[in-house]
Write an enzyme that holds these catalytic residues in place. Structure first.
Site, PDB file in Angstrom:
ATOM      1  N   GLU A 254      -9.440 -26.376 -67.774  1.00 33.96           N
ATOM      2  CA  GLU A 254      -8.228 -25.557 -67.592  1.00 33.96           C
ATOM      3  C   GLU A 254      -7.645 -25.178 -68.944  1.00 33.96           C
ATOM      4  OE1 GLU A 254      -6.310 -24.077 -65.564  1.00 33.96           O
ATOM      5  OE2 GLU A 254      -6.511 -24.921 -63.547  1.00 33.96           O
ATOM      6  N   ASP A 255      -6.986 -24.029 -68.984  1.00 32.61           N
ATOM      7  CA  ASP A 255      -6.234 -23.656 -70.181  1.00 32.61           C
ATOM      8  C   ASP A 255      -4.900 -24.405 -70.223  1.00 32.61           C
ATOM      9  OD1 ASP A 255      -5.375 -22.269 -67.934  1.00 32.61           O
ATOM     10  OD2 ASP A 255      -5.141 -20.343 -68.947  1.00 32.61           O
TER      11      ASP A 255
ATOM     12  N   ASP B 160       0.707 -26.234 -65.423  1.00 39.43           N
ATOM     13  CA  ASP B 160       2.137 -25.906 -65.445  1.00 39.43           C
ATOM     14  C   ASP B 160       2.783 -26.573 -64.221  1.00 39.43           C
ATOM     15  OD1 ASP B 160       4.461 -24.426 -66.215  1.00 39.43           O
ATOM     16  OD2 ASP B 160       3.886 -22.769 -64.924  1.00 39.43           O
TER      17      ASP B 160
ATOM     18  N   PHE C 213       6.733 -20.451 -72.615  1.00 40.00           N
ATOM     19  CA  PHE C 213       5.616 -19.631 -72.151  1.00 40.00           C
ATOM     20  C   PHE C 213       4.727 -19.303 -73.338  1.00 40.00           C
ATOM     21  CE2 PHE C 213       3.187 -16.128 -70.454  1.00 40.00           C
ATOM     22  CZ  PHE C 213       2.912 -16.590 -69.178  1.00 40.00           C
TER      23      PHE C 213
ATOM     24  N   ARG D 219      -4.802 -12.313 -74.524  1.00 38.80           N
ATOM     25  CA  ARG D 219      -5.850 -13.321 -74.350  1.00 38.80           C
ATOM     26  C   ARG D 219      -6.750 -13.412 -75.580  1.00 38.80           C
ATOM     27  NH1 ARG D 219      -6.092 -15.007 -68.983  1.00 38.80           N
ATOM     28  NH2 ARG D 219      -5.668 -13.469 -67.367  1.00 38.80           N
TER      29      ARG D 219
HETATM   30  P1  IMP Z   1       0.192 -23.758 -62.316  1.00 42.58           P
HETATM   31  O1  IMP Z   1      -0.449 -23.512 -60.990  1.00 42.58           O
HETATM   32  O2  IMP Z   1       1.668 -23.481 -62.267  1.00 42.58           O
HETATM   33  O3  IMP Z   1      -0.098 -25.126 -62.868  1.00 42.58           O
HETATM   34  O4  IMP Z   1      -0.323 -22.687 -63.313  1.00 42.58           O
HETATM   35  C1  IMP Z   1      -1.563 -22.721 -63.818  1.00 42.58           C
HETATM   36  C2  IMP Z   1      -1.970 -21.365 -64.356  1.00 42.58           C
HETATM   37  O5  IMP Z   1      -0.840 -20.526 -64.658  1.00 42.58           O
HETATM   38  C3  IMP Z   1      -2.708 -21.550 -65.638  1.00 42.58           C
HETATM   39  O6  IMP Z   1      -4.080 -21.743 -65.419  1.00 42.58           O
HETATM   40  C4  IMP Z   1      -2.379 -20.271 -66.377  1.00 42.58           C
HETATM   41  O7  IMP Z   1      -3.305 -19.260 -66.036  1.00 42.58           O
HETATM   42  C5  IMP Z   1      -1.011 -19.872 -65.875  1.00 42.58           C
HETATM   43  N1  IMP Z   1       0.054 -20.308 -66.823  1.00 42.58           N
HETATM   44  C6  IMP Z   1       0.928 -21.319 -66.693  1.00 42.58           C
HETATM   45  N2  IMP Z   1       1.747 -21.428 -67.746  1.00 42.58           N
HETATM   46  C7  IMP Z   1       1.374 -20.454 -68.600  1.00 42.58           C
HETATM   47  C8  IMP Z   1       1.840 -20.054 -69.905  1.00 42.58           C
HETATM   48  O8  IMP Z   1       2.748 -20.619 -70.527  1.00 42.58           O
HETATM   49  N3  IMP Z   1       1.177 -18.991 -70.451  1.00 42.58           N
HETATM   50  C9  IMP Z   1       0.166 -18.333 -69.829  1.00 42.58           C
HETATM   51  N4  IMP Z   1      -0.310 -18.685 -68.623  1.00 42.58           N
HETATM   52  C10 IMP Z   1       0.301 -19.730 -68.003  1.00 42.58           C
HETATM   53 MG    MG Z   2      -3.054 -16.768 -66.271  1.00 48.37          MG
END
Ligand code: IMP
Ligand code: MG
Length: 173
Positions: free
Chosen positions: A96-97, A100, A150, A163
């Site tokens: 994962e990147d 969140d 963010f 990206r």
């Molecule tokens: P989650 O489901 O809220 O945990 O979000 C996961 C996905 O949201 C990540 O794989 C990212 O693609 C995107 N994401 C969450 N936070 C950020 C951020 O700060 N910058 C860019 N993408 C984010």
């Molecule tokens: Mg994204």
């Protein structure tokens, strides 16, 4: 929202941390048959650098989950690409990147367990925002734990932009 002028993590800092993560993962997954599963699109740079830094050989597969619109997580996770390999009796390393709210990674784990019979799932994420969690989700390896900001760059986007930046930056109002 605009890009911050100074970066949060430079590509050198990222490379250094990924090399440490690769060593830890090699040690922990010694002897396992590993499927490296890249969470598209954000984790592409991280995944390519990580698997090349790892000594463990892996097979590579892809999954594409989407939950974000702009800088807001919708919580409604949909899949537009699914893996092709079998995962039974393999160790699946989700790359994962960023984690969140935790909803995307949880949805990925659920679909791998239910539809791909994956029974040994591990998670590595470059970034973690623990203060934002809505569901319980813990990575086995975390590159950097960050505050509620963010971020973009090194694969991560704001509405598909940024990206391609080599460093990680924050977005400012
Ligand atoms: P989650 O489901 O809220 O945990 O979000 C996961 C996905 O949201 C990540 O794989 C990212 O693609 C995107 N994401 C969450 N936070 C950020 C951020 O700060 N910058 C860019 N993408 C984010
Ligand atoms: Mg994204």
């Amino acid at each position: 929202m605009k890009l911050s002028t100074s970066c949060l993590y430079s590509h050198n800092q990222i490379a250094q941390r990924i090399s440490e993560l690769a060593n830890e993962i090699d040690r922990d997954l010694r002897g396992k048959e590993v499927v490296a599963l890249v969470a598209l699109k954000g984790a592409m740079p991280m995944a390519m650098d990580l698997i090349r830094a790892m000594k463990t050989s892996v097979t590579l597969d892809l999954i594409r989950a989407k939950s974000y619109e702009g800088s807001e997580s919708t919580g409604n996770v949909t899949f537009s690409h699914l893996p092709e390999c079998t995962m039974r009796d393999k160790t699946v390393l989700i790359i994962e990147d960023i984690i969140d709210t935790g909803q995307t990674c949880t949805a990925i784990q659920e679909i791998l367990q239910n539809d791909f019979q994956a029974n040994d799932i591990r998670i590595v994420t470059l970034l973690d925002k623990p203060s934002r969690r809505k569901v319980v989700c813990e990575a086995n390896w975390v590159g950097f734990s960050i505050d509620d900001v963010f971020v973009v760059g090194y694969g991560m986007d704001f509405d598909e932009a940024y990206r391609d930046l080599p460093d990680i930056h924050t977005m400012e109002p």
